[in-house]
Design a protein around this motif. Sequence first.
Motif, PDB file in Angstrom:
ATOM      1  N   SER A  81      -9.395 -21.947  11.253  1.00 51.98           N
ATOM      2  CA  SER A  81      -8.755 -22.172   9.839  1.00 51.98           C
ATOM      3  C   SER A  81      -8.516 -20.986   9.083  1.00 51.98           C
ATOM      4  CB  SER A  81      -9.637 -23.345   9.257  1.00 51.98           C
ATOM      5  OG  SER A  81     -10.993 -22.922   8.943  1.00 51.98           O
ATOM      6  N   THR A  82      -9.595 -20.150   9.134  1.00 55.87           N
ATOM      7  CA  THR A  82      -9.673 -19.174   8.483  1.00 55.87           C
ATOM      8  C   THR A  82      -8.784 -18.054   8.798  1.00 55.87           C
ATOM      9  OG1 THR A  82     -12.257 -18.969   8.155  1.00 55.87           O
ATOM     10  CG2 THR A  82     -11.221 -16.845   8.034  1.00 55.87           C
ATOM     11  N   HIS A  83      -8.374 -18.150   9.879  1.00 55.24           N
ATOM     12  CA  HIS A  83      -7.350 -16.923  10.404  1.00 55.24           C
ATOM     13  C   HIS A  83      -5.970 -17.701  10.156  1.00 55.24           C
ATOM     14  CE1 HIS A  83     -10.292 -14.159  11.103  1.00 55.24           C
ATOM     15  NE2 HIS A  83     -10.793 -14.988  12.301  1.00 55.24           N
ATOM     16  N   LEU A  84      -5.787 -18.859   9.965  1.00 57.18           N
ATOM     17  CA  LEU A  84      -4.340 -19.446   9.912  1.00 57.18           C
ATOM     18  C   LEU A  84      -3.960 -19.177   8.372  1.00 57.18           C
ATOM     19  CD1 LEU A  84      -4.578 -22.980  11.493  1.00 57.18           C
ATOM     20  CD2 LEU A  84      -2.942 -21.033  12.144  1.00 57.18           C
ATOM     21  N   LEU A  85      -5.238 -18.968   7.420  1.00 57.25           N
ATOM     22  CA  LEU A  85      -4.993 -18.805   6.119  1.00 57.25           C
ATOM     23  C   LEU A  85      -4.517 -17.228   5.682  1.00 57.25           C
ATOM     24  CD1 LEU A  85      -7.728 -20.904   4.094  1.00 57.25           C
ATOM     25  CD2 LEU A  85      -5.346 -21.282   4.310  1.00 57.25           C
ATOM     26  N   LYS A  86      -4.769 -16.664   6.950  1.00 58.66           N
ATOM     27  CA  LYS A  86      -4.726 -14.993   6.610  1.00 58.66           C
ATOM     28  C   LYS A  86      -3.365 -14.623   7.458  1.00 58.66           C
ATOM     29  CE  LYS A  86      -9.415 -13.407   6.014  1.00 58.66           C
ATOM     30  NZ  LYS A  86     -10.578 -12.692   6.590  1.00 58.66           N
ATOM     31  N   PHE A  87      -2.730 -15.739   8.063  1.00 59.78           N
ATOM     32  CA  PHE A  87      -1.480 -15.294   8.902  1.00 59.78           C
ATOM     33  C   PHE A  87      -0.529 -14.335   8.338  1.00 59.78           C
ATOM     34  CE2 PHE A  87       2.678 -16.311  10.776  1.00 59.78           C
ATOM     35  CZ  PHE A  87       2.360 -16.087  12.154  1.00 59.78           C
ATOM     36  N   PRO A  88      -0.290 -14.622   6.988  1.00 61.32           N
ATOM     37  CA  PRO A  88       0.588 -13.458   6.192  1.00 61.32           C
ATOM     38  C   PRO A  88      -0.018 -11.985   6.197  1.00 61.32           C
ATOM     39  CG  PRO A  88       0.507 -15.276   4.717  1.00 61.32           C
ATOM     40  CD  PRO A  88      -0.566 -15.434   5.988  1.00 61.32           C
ATOM     41  N   LEU A  89      -1.173 -11.872   6.142  1.00 63.19           N
ATOM     42  CA  LEU A  89      -1.802 -10.558   6.430  1.00 63.19           C
ATOM     43  C   LEU A  89      -1.610 -10.192   7.699  1.00 63.19           C
ATOM     44  CD1 LEU A  89      -3.719  -8.242   5.472  1.00 63.19           C
ATOM     45  CD2 LEU A  89      -5.793  -9.824   6.000  1.00 63.19           C
ATOM     46  N   TYR A  90      -1.855 -10.783   8.685  1.00 66.29           N
ATOM     47  CA  TYR A  90      -1.478 -10.248  10.030  1.00 66.29           C
ATOM     48  C   TYR A  90      -0.146  -9.934  10.290  1.00 66.29           C
ATOM     49  CZ  TYR A  90      -6.283 -12.247  10.467  1.00 66.29           C
ATOM     50  OH  TYR A  90      -7.619 -12.547  10.217  1.00 66.29           O
ATOM     51  N   CYS A  91       0.810 -10.824   9.743  1.00 64.33           N
ATOM     52  CA  CYS A  91       2.059 -10.333   9.853  1.00 64.33           C
ATOM     53  C   CYS A  91       2.623  -8.808   9.316  1.00 64.33           C
ATOM     54  CB  CYS A  91       3.154 -11.296   9.175  1.00 64.33           C
ATOM     55  SG  CYS A  91       3.204 -12.805   9.889  1.00 64.33           S
ATOM     56  N   LYS A  92       1.739  -8.467   8.248  1.00 65.50           N
ATOM     57  CA  LYS A  92       1.833  -7.005   7.900  1.00 65.50           C
ATOM     58  C   LYS A  92       1.387  -6.273   8.836  1.00 65.50           C
ATOM     59  CE  LYS A  92       1.505  -8.314   3.028  1.00 65.50           C
ATOM     60  NZ  LYS A  92       0.709  -8.050   1.722  1.00 65.50           N
ATOM     61  N   SER A  93      -0.107  -6.830   9.461  1.00 68.03           N
ATOM     62  CA  SER A  93      -0.482  -5.771  10.597  1.00 68.03           C
ATOM     63  C   SER A  93       0.503  -5.584  11.868  1.00 68.03           C
ATOM     64  CB  SER A  93      -1.830  -6.491  11.192  1.00 68.03           C
ATOM     65  OG  SER A  93      -2.906  -6.620  10.220  1.00 68.03           O
ATOM     66  N   VAL A  94       1.327  -6.685  12.009  1.00 72.34           N
ATOM     67  CA  VAL A  94       2.329  -6.428  13.137  1.00 72.34           C
ATOM     68  C   VAL A  94       3.352  -5.448  12.814  1.00 72.34           C
ATOM     69  CG1 VAL A  94       4.335  -7.665  14.244  1.00 72.34           C
ATOM     70  CG2 VAL A  94       1.949  -8.734  13.791  1.00 72.34           C
ATOM     71  N   LYS A  95       3.698  -5.313  11.527  1.00 75.28           N
ATOM     72  CA  LYS A  95       4.675  -4.517  11.158  1.00 75.28           C
ATOM     73  C   LYS A  95       4.248  -3.130  11.052  1.00 75.28           C
ATOM     74  CE  LYS A  95       7.914  -3.305   7.300  1.00 75.28           C
ATOM     75  NZ  LYS A  95       8.155  -3.871   5.557  1.00 75.28           N
ATOM     76  N   TYR A  96       2.786  -3.132  10.786  1.00 74.11           N
ATOM     77  CA  TYR A  96       2.055  -1.645  10.767  1.00 74.11           C
ATOM     78  C   TYR A  96       2.173  -1.253  11.980  1.00 74.11           C
ATOM     79  CZ  TYR A  96      -1.664   1.562  10.678  1.00 74.11           C
ATOM     80  OH  TYR A  96      -2.507   3.013  10.880  1.00 74.11           O
ATOM     81  N   LEU A  97       1.646  -1.892  13.106  1.00 71.42           N
ATOM     82  CA  LEU A  97       1.894  -1.544  14.598  1.00 71.42           C
ATOM     83  C   LEU A  97       3.113  -0.840  14.769  1.00 71.42           C
ATOM     84  CD1 LEU A  97      -0.958  -2.646  15.065  1.00 71.42           C
ATOM     85  CD2 LEU A  97       0.151  -3.492  17.232  1.00 71.42           C
ATOM     86  N   LYS A  98       4.241  -1.712  14.345  1.00 72.82           N
ATOM     87  CA  LYS A  98       5.672  -1.017  14.672  1.00 72.82           C
ATOM     88  C   LYS A  98       5.937   0.249  14.007  1.00 72.82           C
ATOM     89  CE  LYS A  98      10.460  -2.040  13.949  1.00 72.82           C
ATOM     90  NZ  LYS A  98      10.850  -0.633  13.653  1.00 72.82           N
ATOM     91  N   GLU A  99       5.440   0.294  12.799  1.00 75.36           N
ATOM     92  CA  GLU A  99       5.528   1.574  12.067  1.00 75.36           C
ATOM     93  C   GLU A  99       4.895   3.003  12.906  1.00 75.36           C
ATOM     94  OE1 GLU A  99       3.864   0.808   8.244  1.00 75.36           O
ATOM     95  OE2 GLU A  99       5.612  -0.148   7.619  1.00 75.36           O
TER      96      GLU A  99
END
Length: 386
Positions: A81-99
């Motif tokens: 549940s904790t990390h489902l709520l943080k899903f938007p934050l992890y999407c930013k991490s995915v983008k960060y990896l791309k960069e």
Amino acid sequence: MSKFLFVVQGEGRGHLTQAISLSEILTSAGHEVVAVLVGKGNNQKLPSFFQEAIQAPIETFPSPSLVYGQGKALRVWDTISTHLLKFPLYCKSVKYLKEQIDYYQPDAVINFYEMICGLYFSTYRPNIPCICIAHQYLLLHEQFDNISKHWFDRFLLNFNTKVTALGSTQKLALSFDKMENDLNRNIAVVPPLLRTEVKKLNPTSKPFVLAYITHHKLAEDIANWHENHRDVQIHCFWNNPDFSDEWAVRENLTFHQVNAEKFLTMMENCSGLVCTAGFESVCEAMYLGKPIMMVPVPNHIEQMINAHDGQRAGAGIASTEFDFSKFLAYLPQHQSIQNEFIDWQHQANRLFLHYLETLTQKPTQIFTFKPSGSRLGSWWRQLAFR
């Protein structure tokens, strides 16, 4: 020569030390590690030993980690549940990896069990190989001798493992001993990655037991046992920021903050190791011929499986509690498999270079799905086919 970029799951020390070891293998062969990207939870600090050992730029990003709350046991549903709520934050991490990957332009990415890396490869599908390295991939092997209980927890663990491997070209499964490769699941079985410092040690056996716990709340169990066995000398390593580097609870019971050099010195000289069934600690003790009692963190299915597999491989015994009396009774009966383990581990350099150089020295056809719809839908569809 090839350029590699590491993505490392930063929880605990196992994946971090594996990254150090592989970095040494690659650089000794003339390759380059251009950057190391480490996924961390909110309150995690990157250990100093890792920053000192890795000779490459290190960056961190937000990533899922396990939730324990105020107790000793892993809280599975709180973690989810904790990390489902943080899903938007992890999407930013995915983008960060791309960069970062676009900036460094590596020939290959090596993923040490980081979920964000799997989501990145699934989302952007870059035309470079991704090699996943972890013991957890062995649990997907068709011949792996798994535990029969806790089927739902095993399902969640395997689901998480599959997410880390989304879009991967090859999975390298670290194993206590030899197994055939699982070609149907694209799993190659390889030896553990151990630090050079471990291999330089000259083990002896002195009258004290070494302990290592990944969750400091478990220290209560060790202290309670020792209350009635004060003649047994125990040195325990933990990660508790509320205490000094060294805390003597009483005579013969001392807690130490995690320190790589100090831990290895005590590992070299102890009579045996009691630990929370982390893969890396068990492997280091096996290399040094130390008997082990593996005590999984409550509700931690991965450590339960590690303890089962370590006992099968001859590392020592599994236990559900920190009963040092059980371990002390076992010590005279332990049959060392040190020579067999060392022979297996010494094949690591050759096998890792074989797999990594094969993937980077010739064009790699990377199969990807191209479904329409949302990014989340894409990830779910890919998992359904794995």
